[in-house]
Every structure is written in C-alpha cells, then in structure tokens.
Design an enzyme around this catalytic site. Structure first.
Site, short mmCIF file in Angstrom:
data_model
loop_
_atom_site.label_atom_id
_atom_site.label_comp_id
_atom_site.label_asym_id
_atom_site.label_seq_id
_atom_site.Cartn_x
_atom_site.Cartn_y
_atom_site.Cartn_z
CB CYS A 1 -11.72 9.28 0.38
SG CYS A 1 -11.35 10.99 0.88
CG HIS B 1 -1.42 6.55 -1.57
ND1 HIS B 1 -1.65 7.90 -1.47
CD2 HIS B 1 -2.59 5.94 -1.30
CE1 HIS B 1 -2.91 8.11 -1.13
NE2 HIS B 1 -3.51 6.93 -1.03
CD GLU C 1 -6.94 13.37 -2.45
OE1 GLU C 1 -7.80 12.55 -2.83
OE2 GLU C 1 -7.10 14.15 -1.50
CB CYS D 1 -4.71 13.04 0.94
SG CYS D 1 -4.99 11.42 0.17
N GLY E 1 -3.53 9.20 1.94
CA GLY E 1 -2.14 9.61 1.72
C GLY E 1 -1.37 9.67 3.02
#
Length: 273
Positions: A74, A155, A204, A213, A216
C-alpha cells in the site's frame, strides 16, 4: 491491555497504525482488524498497518484491508509509516522490500519494479497484459481491454474518457472477484488529461472505493506509459489529491506525496478481540 495507535492518512486514504517495534502485540486476526476498522463501532479506517521488527529491512510493515484480509503493499500506508518513523527507512512487505524518505513534496517511496507477466499478476491463464482480451458489460457499453500490472499487488487499469462517468461502486466488486483474477484485483478507472496528468478512481480489493490508492496510482501511471499515453513522470489526480509518479530508467517506480497524522489514542484490546 491498552494499545496505543496513530490515526493517519495519505490524501484521505486513512489508516490505524499499530507500532509493535518494541512491544509485541497479541495475535492480529482478521476479526480483530475488521472490528477496529469499523467506522461505526471501531476506530475506523481503510487499512490497518502493523509495524514490527524485520530480519531483512529496517522494519516490517504488514497491511490489512478493512475486511480483515492481509495484502501485499500500500503506497499511501508506506508514506504514512515513513512519516511516523522519520528519515530514510527500508520496509519489508509481503510485496517486497521498499524504501521511504522525506521529500519537499512529502514522502517519496521507492515502490520497486512493476511486473507484467500474466503469471506475475497473477491471471488465471496466459494472455496479453497490455491489452487484456476481456471485458465486462456496463449499461450500453463495455469496460474492456484493461492493462494488468503488479506493483506489489495486482491491478487492472481501464482507460476511459471520463473516470467519473463509470459507476465504480457497481462494476468494481464484479471485476475484483472475477475468476480471471485468482487473488482478486484492484480496479482502476483512469482518464488521461495531458501528457503529464491522469485522473484516477480506484476500487480497492477488500476495501472498496477509497479517496486515494498509492499502488493504484503507480500501476495506472506505468500502464499509461506502456501504452505511450503519457511521459515518464506524471501527476495522478485522485479524489483525495495528487500523487507524482515517476518510472525511472532503472525500471523502478518512485511515488511522491503527502502523509499526515490525524490523531493518536489508545484502545482496550479486549474490546475487539
């Protein structure tokens, strides 16, 4: 047993951070994480972050989504932990070892090298990850041909004309749990607005729509770069604010942006265990 915590956020993506570097905590189960993350009866957060000793880096960072599931990486949480610890720090994660350091724009994080192999995402079977030959029906159109990228976690990036015109709350969980993604997937809806700018919204896995994110933003920037849509440094504008993403000639991604401490407190472990 009272446990101290820090409530932090990166562009509105918020965390409960537990520091176990000096004093170990009781076992952190998914049920405890979900109870702490509950915004009505717990402290409330998108992710819970645990800092522990490490044998391979300065410290170990474990990340749990609000549903209690542990995830690999993260970016926003890494910036928060970097701010909390201070200075340049290396962090062991399930997605690999990454580093964070102070920067005039906040905290800069070396997110490592992206992976594009179908088995590195992972996908259920072999296919082109630059333009996946798959799609999902959406009203009278189809959301199709995403770019698949792993930046410590998986992703799928979709490029559209207007990122806010897509009903992400409806389509996000459908794509997240599609069998083509055996470990589920984070869903990114992006619109390129300039050679150095992208607008992004993210669903998410295990957390739903969040204001920002970090992984992301990294995955989307790299996906746009691979398709030749943007230059090698780009500002990714999320609902919570901007992140600057650079993909260097050494193949490593650097993410730079702010992190903040909202407040600190403590709770009784027995209330949530």
């Amino acid at each position: 047993m009272r446990i101290a915590f820090s409530k932090m956020h990166g562009l509105g993506n918020d965390f409960v951070v537990l520091d176990a570097r000096e004093h170990p905590l009781p076992p952190l189960t998914g049920d405890v994480v979900a109870a702490l993350a509950d915004r009505h009866t717990g402290i409330g957060c998108d992710q819970l972050v645990l800092i522990e000793p490490s044998k391979v880096a300065d410290w170990r960072m474990r990340i749990f989504n609000s549903d209690g599931g542990e995830v690999e990486a993260c970016g926003n949480a890494t910036r928060a932990v970097g701010l909390l610890i201070g200075g340049e720090v290396s962090l062991e994660t399930l997605g690999g070892t990454i580093t964070a350091r102070p920067d005039p724009k906040g905290i800069a994080v070396d997110m490592g090298e992206p992976r594009f192999g179908w088995d590195e995402i992972p996908l259920a079977y072999a296919m082109d990850t630059l333009r996946m030959p798959v799609g999902w029906p959406l009203d009278e159109q189809e959301l199709s041909q995403p770019v698949a990228v792993n930046v410590g976690n998986p992703h799928a990036v979709f490029f559209v004309d207007d990122a806010y015109a897509i009903p992400l709350a409806d389509i996000g969980p459908v794509i997240e749990t599609d069998p083509i993604f055996p470990e589920r997937v984070n869903v990114n809806i992006a619109a390129v607005t300039a050679r150095d700018a992208i607008t992004l919204r993210v669903w998410e896995r295990g957390a739903g729509i969040t204001r920002a994110c970090g992984t992301g933003a990294c995955a989307t920037a790299v996906a746009a770069m691979r398709r030749g849509l943007v230059d090698r440094e780009v500002t990714v504008n999320l609902p919570g604010g901007p992140l600057v993403i650079a993909w260097g000639p050494d193949n490593r991604i650097t993410m730079t942006g702010p992190a903040s401490v909202s407040y600190t407190g403590s709770f009784d472990w027995g209330d949530y265990a």
